[in-house]
Design an enzyme around this catalytic site. Structure first.
Site, PDB file in Angstrom:
ATOM      1  N   LYS A  37     -15.708  16.729  11.002  1.00  0.00           N
ATOM      2  CA  LYS A  37     -16.640  16.572  12.119  1.00  0.00           C
ATOM      3  C   LYS A  37     -17.066  17.945  12.612  1.00  0.00           C
ATOM      4  CE  LYS A  37     -14.534  12.223  13.211  1.00  0.00           C
ATOM      5  NZ  LYS A  37     -13.198  12.356  12.592  1.00  0.00           N
ATOM      6  N   TRP A  75     -21.227  14.555  10.850  1.00  0.00           N
ATOM      7  CA  TRP A  75     -20.203  14.393   9.827  1.00  0.00           C
ATOM      8  C   TRP A  75     -20.562  15.143   8.559  1.00  0.00           C
ATOM      9  CZ3 TRP A  75     -18.888   8.417   9.627  1.00  0.00           C
ATOM     10  CH2 TRP A  75     -18.240   8.066  10.831  1.00  0.00           C
ATOM     11  N   GLU A  87      -5.910  -3.777  -1.204  1.00  0.00           N
ATOM     12  CA  GLU A  87      -6.320  -4.940  -0.418  1.00  0.00           C
ATOM     13  C   GLU A  87      -7.409  -5.760  -1.101  1.00  0.00           C
ATOM     14  OE1 GLU A  87      -5.657  -1.958   0.734  1.00  0.00           O
ATOM     15  OE2 GLU A  87      -4.888  -1.973   2.778  1.00  0.00           O
ATOM     16  N   THR A 100       0.861  -1.184   0.000  1.00  0.00           N
ATOM     17  CA  THR A 100       0.000   0.000   0.000  1.00  0.00           C
ATOM     18  C   THR A 100       0.900   1.237   0.000  1.00  0.00           C
ATOM     19  OG1 THR A 100      -0.051   0.037   2.391  1.00  0.00           O
ATOM     20  CG2 THR A 100      -1.795  -1.203   1.324  1.00  0.00           C
TER      21      THR A 100
HETATM   22  P1  ADP Z   1      -6.272   2.019  -5.518  1.00  0.00           P
HETATM   23  O1  ADP Z   1      -5.052   2.086  -6.270  1.00  0.00           O
HETATM   24  O2  ADP Z   1      -7.187   0.959  -6.033  1.00  0.00           O
HETATM   25  O3  ADP Z   1      -6.936   3.327  -5.377  1.00  0.00           O
HETATM   26  P2  ADP Z   1      -5.362   2.177  -2.813  1.00  0.00           P
HETATM   27  O4  ADP Z   1      -5.215   1.023  -1.930  1.00  0.00           O
HETATM   28  O5  ADP Z   1      -4.177   3.012  -3.131  1.00  0.00           O
HETATM   29  O6  ADP Z   1      -5.920   1.499  -4.088  1.00  0.00           O
HETATM   30  O7  ADP Z   1      -6.479   3.150  -2.309  1.00  0.00           O
HETATM   31  C1  ADP Z   1      -7.738   2.670  -1.953  1.00  0.00           C
HETATM   32  C2  ADP Z   1      -8.613   3.809  -1.528  1.00  0.00           C
HETATM   33  O8  ADP Z   1      -8.817   4.724  -2.593  1.00  0.00           O
HETATM   34  C3  ADP Z   1      -9.998   3.379  -1.147  1.00  0.00           C
HETATM   35  O9  ADP Z   1     -10.054   2.860   0.146  1.00  0.00           O
HETATM   36  C4  ADP Z   1     -10.765   4.680  -1.294  1.00  0.00           C
HETATM   37  O10 ADP Z   1     -10.610   5.531  -0.192  1.00  0.00           O
HETATM   38  C5  ADP Z   1     -10.100   5.321  -2.468  1.00  0.00           C
HETATM   39  N1  ADP Z   1     -10.889   5.070  -3.676  1.00  0.00           N
HETATM   40  C6  ADP Z   1     -10.697   4.143  -4.621  1.00  0.00           C
HETATM   41  N2  ADP Z   1     -11.608   4.254  -5.598  1.00  0.00           N
HETATM   42  C7  ADP Z   1     -12.409   5.286  -5.266  1.00  0.00           C
HETATM   43  C8  ADP Z   1     -13.552   5.922  -5.864  1.00  0.00           C
HETATM   44  N3  ADP Z   1     -14.045   5.538  -7.028  1.00  0.00           N
HETATM   45  N4  ADP Z   1     -14.104   6.954  -5.205  1.00  0.00           N
HETATM   46  C9  ADP Z   1     -13.622   7.387  -4.015  1.00  0.00           C
HETATM   47  N5  ADP Z   1     -12.562   6.842  -3.426  1.00  0.00           N
HETATM   48  C10 ADP Z   1     -11.957   5.806  -4.027  1.00  0.00           C
END
Ligand code: ADP
Length: 550
Positions: free
Chosen positions: A447, A452, A339, A194
């Protein structure tokens, strides 16, 4: 491996392990002459076919074996999207070793940390990254050798890197006679860390089984959806969650693959799309912003581009509209994370929605979408109690499925699941029809007075203003309300808008108390290693900001 009881009556079907090597074998037999086109790190365009790719992947598998790489060993890559990277995807995983893709945009110390944590035996890198690798190679304790992904002519005369080898030499010196080994489908296939915006990056270790199941499901018509008639560009990098699985799903379908290499600016992408008659592409909003700016400023049109999946962060509704209304490109909004291999949800309409007024259809399509088959989702409150699917109540999003992480690689945190569910760290609502919408990362929620405020909604509205190029909305401390929203805005080149005009722009679009208290204009926003706006950096920067309402 299975913890479940056996029936006294077991099925009588072939039991063939789900292995990544079967994908490239299938593409070779069925789509032998389908092209793979790459803009190389060297700058030129390279073309060959699935059959050529399979042959060179077998040669590379022999080369790895000659280097002493064994099943389960980690082999790392630091590379752009291109054909050599694809060969490694198959040579490494196919031979039973673990393909460890590293994000070159991480800090060199973080890269060295990851290489050591994974104990990578070899590291392959594109020529672009020679200075980067020279900087940290000495810190990589377990790494036996480094391979530069180029021909002999591009190898440096001398280098500080110990045991530096040449990719094309390894291929040329190896036989293409190689039988892909059969082994347990639950064996590790690849490893992706990550981004580590908070603390050290954590490793997610995929299996052959999880990778194949993810590819099957992601390819369904309501999700990634392309076919042997498509020309597909993974703009999303192969160094980050396996380019959303496209290096597996494209050869599964026989789609022509086009790799953009390091040239991800709007002009280069547009030219590649036109030259190769691209029909389908996958990418994050920040990259599409560059492409749309280039196309808009130069009065261009797309002649073949038909559909894109956008995810990684929220696709601003304004961007979706531009793609659809101005350029006739269908946008599928997708949600996922490292993940989750990464795809968890994608957004398309159902039959019953087809006759709804345009605005209502658009409102559905702006959500992150429904779970793809194989993924289950729920939202819970802080005590873990499940919340209703009413499209309004928001809670912590939890998921489970066969391609969801159960524990991080070599981590002390142990099982990361809550009663068998993975806590995503996202806050979402879900409608009765199962359409999930992310309102925030839980860390980014504002917040205010015990309630929220979802920062994503506020950003989406600002993005619809014609003068706004990029925006981040953060909570800033407030003596009475705890936190209140501040908009941090980058204006479009040549465009102008005042604070007051932007705040007025929210009138009637949102509950009054959600309206941002203030707007501040900046030249640029900090972008992280995976193309996302780094809100934690912005929060640090505006930590002492005094709101006019405070
Ligand atoms: P990725 O490369 O798939 O984005 P990461 O693990 O770097 O994977 O990031 C995951 C996070 O990115 C998610 O938990 C979420 O917060 C955000 N995310 C992914 N896709 C979206 C989306 N379409 N809209 C909003 N947030 C998103």
């Amino acid at each position: 491996m299975s913890q479940y009881p056996k029936s006294p009556m077991m099925g009588q079907m072939m039991s063939q392990p789900l292995l990544i090597s079967t994908i490239i074998q299938f593409a070779d037999r069925n789509f032998a002459d389908t092209e793979i086109v790459s803009r190389r790190a060297e700058g030129d365009i390279h073309r060959y076919t699935y059959r050529d790719c399979h042959k060179r992947a077998r040669q590379m598998a022999n080369a790895l074996s000659n280097l002493g790489v064994k099943m389960g060993d980690r082999v790392a890559t630091l590379a752009w999207n291109g054909y050599r990277h694809l060969e490694l995807y198959y040579a490494i995983s196919g031979s039973g070793a673990v393909m460890h893709t590293i994000n070159p945009r991480l800090h060199p110390d973080q890269i060295a940390y990851i290489v050591n944590h994974a104990e990578d035996q070899y590291l392959f890198f594109d020529i672009t990254f020679l200075p980067l690798v020279e900087g940290f190679a000495a810190q990589c304790k377990a790494t036996k050798g480094f391979v530069m992904m180029c021909g002999r002519d591009r190898m440096p005369a001398e280098s500080k890197i110990p045991n530096l080898m040449c990719y094309e030499d390894l291929v040329e010196q190896s036989s293409d006679q190689y039988e892909w080994p059969l082994f347990d489908e639950n064996s590790a296939s690849s490893l992706c860390y990550t981004s580590g915006t908070t603390g050290n990056p954590k490793g997610v270790l995929y299996s052959h089984r999880s990778t194949l199941l993810h590819s099957f499901s992601a390819l369904m018509p309501d999700a990634i959806t392309f076919s042997s008639r498509d020309v597909v560009v993974p703009v999303v990098p192969m160094f980050h969650v396996n380019a959303w699985g496209l290096p597996y799903s494209a050869p599964m379908t026989g789609a022509k693959l086009v790799f953009p290499g390091p040239a991800l600016d709007g002009k280069s992408l547009y030219e590649l799309f036109e030259q190769e008659q691209v029909t389908y592409a996958a990418g994050v909003p920040t990259i599409w912003l560059g492409l749309l700016n280039h196309v808009g400023q130069n009065n261009l049109k797309f002649s073949s581009f038909k559909r894109t999946i956008i995810g990684g962060s929220t696709c601003p509704p304004a961007m979706m509209k531009t793609f659809q209304q101005q350029y006739n490109v269908e946008v599928v909004h997708g949600w996922g994370m490292t993940e989750l291999s990464p795809l968890g949800a994608a957004c398309t309409l159902q039959r019953k929605h087809l006759n709804l007024p345009e605005e209502q259809k658009q409102a559905i399509l702006e959500r992150q979408g429904r779970a793809i088959f194989g993924i289950d989702m729920k939202i819970v409150d802080d005590a873990g109690l499940e919340l209703p699917w009413d499209g309004k109540t928001f809670g912590n999003l939890l998921v489970k499925g066969s391609w969801v992480v159960s524990s991080y690689f070599r981590s002390d945190s142990g099982d990361v699941l809550q009663d068998g569910w993975f806590p995503t760290g996202d806050v979402a609502t879900i409608t009765a029809d199962g359409y999930m919408q992310i309102t925030d990362r839980s860390k980014d929620v504002i917040k205010s007075g015990g309630e929220w405020i979802g920062s994503i909604d506020l950003e989406n509205i600002a993005m619809a203003h014609p003068a706004v190029q990029q925006v981040a909305c953060i909570g800033v401390s407030h003596p009475k309300w705890d936190e209140r929203p501040l908009l941090v805005v980058v204006k479009k080149p040549g465009a102008d808008v005042s604070k007051e005009e932007l705040i007025k722009f929210y009138d009637g679009k949102i509950a009054k108390w959600w309206t941002p208290d203030d707007v501040t204009f900046v030249e640029a926003l900090p972008i992280g290693a995976t193309g996302k706006i780094l809100k934690n950096k912005i929060r640090e920067q505006f930590h002492d900001y005094k709101l006019p309402t405070a």
